[in-house]
Write a protein that holds these residues in place. Structure first.
Motif, mmCIF file in Angstrom:
data_model
loop_
_atom_site.group_PDB
_atom_site.id
_atom_site.type_symbol
_atom_site.label_atom_id
_atom_site.label_comp_id
_atom_site.label_asym_id
_atom_site.label_seq_id
_atom_site.Cartn_x
_atom_site.Cartn_y
_atom_site.Cartn_z
ATOM 1 N N ALA A 208 28.882 52.807 62.366
ATOM 2 C CA ALA A 208 30.206 52.625 61.749
ATOM 3 C C ALA A 208 31.283 52.458 62.813
ATOM 4 C CB ALA A 208 30.541 53.810 60.847
ATOM 5 N N LYS A 209 32.297 51.680 62.478
ATOM 6 C CA LYS A 209 33.441 51.483 63.360
ATOM 7 C C LYS A 209 34.387 52.678 63.267
ATOM 8 C CE LYS A 209 33.278 46.532 62.359
ATOM 9 N NZ LYS A 209 34.028 45.383 61.819
ATOM 10 N N GLY A 210 35.172 52.881 64.284
ATOM 11 C CA GLY A 210 36.164 53.937 64.278
ATOM 12 C C GLY A 210 37.419 53.530 63.523
ATOM 13 N N SER A 211 38.242 54.524 63.164
ATOM 14 C CA SER A 211 39.512 54.252 62.485
ATOM 15 C C SER A 211 40.449 55.425 62.669
ATOM 16 C CB SER A 211 39.288 53.978 60.990
ATOM 17 O OG SER A 211 38.637 55.071 60.378
ATOM 18 N N VAL A 212 41.743 55.187 62.390
ATOM 19 C CA VAL A 212 42.794 56.201 62.533
ATOM 20 C C VAL A 212 43.653 56.189 61.276
ATOM 21 C CG1 VAL A 212 44.759 56.992 63.898
ATOM 22 C CG2 VAL A 212 42.817 55.919 65.040
ATOM 23 N N SER A 213 44.005 57.375 60.786
ATOM 24 C CA SER A 213 44.826 57.479 59.580
ATOM 25 C C SER A 213 46.286 57.201 59.891
ATOM 26 C CB SER A 213 44.707 58.885 58.978
ATOM 27 O OG SER A 213 45.444 59.810 59.766
ATOM 28 N N GLU A 214 47.093 57.080 58.826
ATOM 29 C CA GLU A 214 48.536 57.089 58.998
ATOM 30 C C GLU A 214 48.965 58.476 59.471
ATOM 31 O OE1 GLU A 214 50.178 56.014 55.268
ATOM 32 O OE2 GLU A 214 49.864 53.870 55.548
ATOM 33 N N SER A 215 50.111 58.564 60.133
ATOM 34 C CA SER A 215 50.615 59.852 60.603
ATOM 35 C C SER A 215 51.562 60.451 59.566
ATOM 36 C CB SER A 215 51.326 59.698 61.942
ATOM 37 O OG SER A 215 52.417 58.793 61.820
ATOM 38 N N ASP A 216 51.636 61.793 59.545
ATOM 39 C CA ASP A 216 52.499 62.507 58.606
ATOM 40 C C ASP A 216 53.289 63.552 59.384
ATOM 41 O OD1 ASP A 216 53.683 63.202 56.261
ATOM 42 O OD2 ASP A 216 52.034 64.446 55.535
ATOM 43 N N ARG A 217 54.604 63.523 59.212
ATOM 44 C CA ARG A 217 55.473 64.414 59.993
ATOM 45 C C ARG A 217 55.639 65.761 59.302
ATOM 46 N NH1 ARG A 217 61.195 63.326 63.016
ATOM 47 N NH2 ARG A 217 62.109 65.399 62.759
ATOM 48 N N PRO A 351 56.007 62.271 41.989
ATOM 49 C CA PRO A 351 56.950 62.651 43.030
ATOM 50 C C PRO A 351 58.202 61.778 43.007
ATOM 51 C CG PRO A 351 55.227 61.268 43.920
ATOM 52 C CD PRO A 351 54.880 61.503 42.475
ATOM 53 N N VAL A 352 59.174 62.101 43.869
ATOM 54 C CA VAL A 352 60.416 61.339 43.929
ATOM 55 C C VAL A 352 60.674 60.949 45.373
ATOM 56 C CG1 VAL A 352 61.865 63.385 44.219
ATOM 57 C CG2 VAL A 352 62.849 61.317 43.219
ATOM 58 N N LYS A 353 61.283 59.803 45.576
ATOM 59 C CA LYS A 353 61.603 59.360 46.921
ATOM 60 C C LYS A 353 62.832 60.091 47.423
ATOM 61 C CE LYS A 353 62.041 55.203 49.731
ATOM 62 N NZ LYS A 353 62.106 53.732 49.725
ATOM 63 N N ARG A 354 62.819 60.436 48.700
ATOM 64 C CA ARG A 354 63.915 61.183 49.310
ATOM 65 C C ARG A 354 65.254 60.452 49.128
ATOM 66 N NH1 ARG A 354 66.230 62.147 54.604
ATOM 67 N NH2 ARG A 354 66.555 64.384 54.949
ATOM 68 N N LYS A 410 70.408 64.828 43.609
ATOM 69 C CA LYS A 410 69.602 64.057 44.550
ATOM 70 C C LYS A 410 68.571 64.969 45.203
ATOM 71 C CE LYS A 410 72.720 60.252 45.699
ATOM 72 N NZ LYS A 410 73.417 59.530 46.773
ATOM 73 N N ALA A 411 67.375 64.437 45.425
ATOM 74 C CA ALA A 411 66.270 65.210 46.003
ATOM 75 C C ALA A 411 66.160 64.901 47.494
ATOM 76 C CB ALA A 411 64.961 64.868 45.304
ATOM 77 N N TRP A 412 66.097 65.959 48.283
ATOM 78 C CA TRP A 412 65.983 65.803 49.744
ATOM 79 C C TRP A 412 64.733 66.444 50.314
ATOM 80 C CZ3 TRP A 412 69.055 62.234 51.403
ATOM 81 C CH2 TRP A 412 70.285 62.024 50.759
ATOM 82 N N VAL A 439 58.753 65.519 47.447
ATOM 83 C CA VAL A 439 59.677 64.469 47.874
ATOM 84 C C VAL A 439 58.983 63.623 48.926
ATOM 85 C CG1 VAL A 439 61.884 63.983 48.977
ATOM 86 C CG2 VAL A 439 61.694 65.848 47.319
ATOM 87 N N ARG A 440 58.881 62.320 48.667
ATOM 88 C CA ARG A 440 58.273 61.395 49.610
ATOM 89 C C ARG A 440 59.333 60.771 50.496
ATOM 90 N NH1 ARG A 440 56.854 57.127 47.757
ATOM 91 N NH2 ARG A 440 57.636 57.162 45.617
#
Length: 441
Positions: A208-217, A351-354, A410-412, A439-440
């Motif tokens: 299998a090939k390698g891969s990297v996920s998206e980052s999350d802060r 969910p709701v967008k920031r 408003k959601a933050w 909140v996304r």
């Protein structure tokens, strides 16, 4: 952003070779021989593009030798080896099934045949990677979880690396390793020591090939300092009913000493009661000292309470009991109040967008002799951020005559929401159920 580490893929599966030779001659002449054909690289070896495959075999007493792959001639060269000749040929191959035939010309001729398969490696990717909660105190645990896919399906039993890049740095460092379970899902807990980005990666393997996920802060804040109310004293002791009581003490914070400019409240609990009631307050002065007064009415306990501020936790002093010489008259019974309830509370969308609006609805009802009816009253909206233990007041709204409630803000940040009705002169208060909204960014 999904990053991929592309590694080449080629799985070489060897088939069984067969030896075909002519019957031995009646004379004493030496027969021609040919060895099994070696194929390199051997299975499984992974490449991303067509790979050069090398074929080797040896012959004895052969005038010449040849090699065909799927009917096409492969050029071979020879070199002396162990009293015979070693033959070598190379061919660039892509995915597919291949049949080979090696021949040695002599008396009699000799043949070796076999087959192998060139298969492309699995393409991997990450789905649903998440590091949560999004805001924590330094040193708190967070959960990192996600799913590893291979050709769009869950990839079980694989090692996934969890890495972190601190804010201001360009490099990720590995923090933990975890194996994928059923369906390719994985998850583990790690400590958050600094603000930064988390991601998962899968290193290329033989299939299998390698891969990297998206980052999350994840944002990390410094843990609040502890406060202490020290030296609290209510005097004189005892005191006559109606006389003045004085309350003194100091507010201190770990590592800072006295904390000035903070409001400290004084509460009282009468003997036989379980409820602490607010009486008075004072703002701390130099070195965190405070001083307040109140009229003594009945014997009981006194204490100071500090609600806290940004970066500093609240605290409660030790209680001080004061005897009042003349007992206060029996308090008049409180007027009968009706029970209330807050139902059908809902915070949406989820969910709701920031930065987008969150809407809240619910219903306030009163117990009218066994029947619940809509009630008009002032209701407060409260919010508790994810990872926090403290509810925060957000805004107030009024229910309609039928008890219906609606408002929006408003959601933050991700966290829990609820409605709170504090009651009034005719009713007791109530809290709605809590509703969590993510909140996304």
């Amino acid at each position: 952003m999904l990053q991929r580490i592309r590694v080449a893929a080629l799985a070489v599966v060897l088939g069984a070779g067969t030896l075909v030779m002519a019957p031995p001659a009646a004379t004493a002449a030496t027969a021609t021989t040919i060895s099994d054909v070696g194929v390199s690289p051997a299975a499984p070896v992974v490449f991303d593009s067509p790979v050069n495959v090398t074929f080797t075999f040896t012959t004895t007493d052969a005038t010449e030798a040849g090699l065909k792959l799927n009917g096409e001639t492969v050029s071979v060269s020879s070199a002396p080896a162990n009293g015979g000749l070693k033959w070598t040929g190379t061919k660039s191959l892509g995915p597919g099934r291949y049949n080979y035939i090696a021949t040695a010309q002599g008396t009699p001729p000799a043949v070796k045949s076999g087959s192998f398969v060139v298969a492309k490696a699995l393409t991997t990717s990450f789905g649903d990677f998440d590091a949560s909660p999004d805001l924590v105190d330094k040193g708190d645990d967070i959960r990192v979880a996600g799913r590893l896919l291979a050709n769009g399906r869950g990839y079980d039993g694989q090692s996934v690396s969890i890495a972190f890049r601190a804010r201001g740095s360009n490099d990720y460092r590995e923090v933990a390793k975890v194996n994928t379970g059923r369906g390719g899902w994985f998850g583990t807990r790690v400590k958050a020591e600094a603000t930064g980005w988390w991601r998962a990666s899968f290193a290329a393997t033989g299939t299998a090939k390698g891969s990297v996920s998206e980052s999350d802060r994840v944002d990390v804040k410094r843990a609040n300092l502890a406060s202490h109310l020290v030296g609290f004293d209510a005097r004189p002791e005892p005191v006559d009913k109606g006389d003045r009581l004085a309350f003194t003490g100091a507010l201190r914070v770990d590592g800072r000493g006295g904390l000035a400019g903070q409001r400290v409240s004084v509460f009282f609990k009468a003997d036989g009661s379980r409820r602490w009631e607010y009486v008075t307050s004072d703002v701390t002065g130099r070195h965190g000292r405070f001083w307040a007064v109140a009229q003594a009415q009945t014997s009981g306990w006194w204490r100071a309470q500090y609600a806290g501020t940004r970066g500093v936790n609240g605290s409660i002093s030790d209680a001080d009991w004061v005897r009042v010489n003349e007992p206060a008259p029996e308090p008049e019974p409180e007027p009968a109040k009706a029970d209330t309830r807050l139902i059908k509370f809902n915070a949406y969308p989820e969910p709701v967008k920031r930065g987008r609006y969150l809407q809240f609805k619910g219903k306030l009802q009163i117990d009218d002799e066994g029947s619940w009816e809509g009630y008009e009253g002032k209701v407060r909206l409260h919010f508790k951020p994810l990872g926090s233990k403290k509810w925060q007041y957000v805004k107030s709204t009024w229910s309609s005559e039928t008890g219906r409630l609606y408002t929006r803000v408003k959601a933050w940040r991700s966290g829990h929401w609820k409605f709170v009705f504090g009651g009034d002169e005719d009713t007791y208060g109530d809290d709605s159920r809590r509703d969590y909204v993510r909140v996304r960014r």
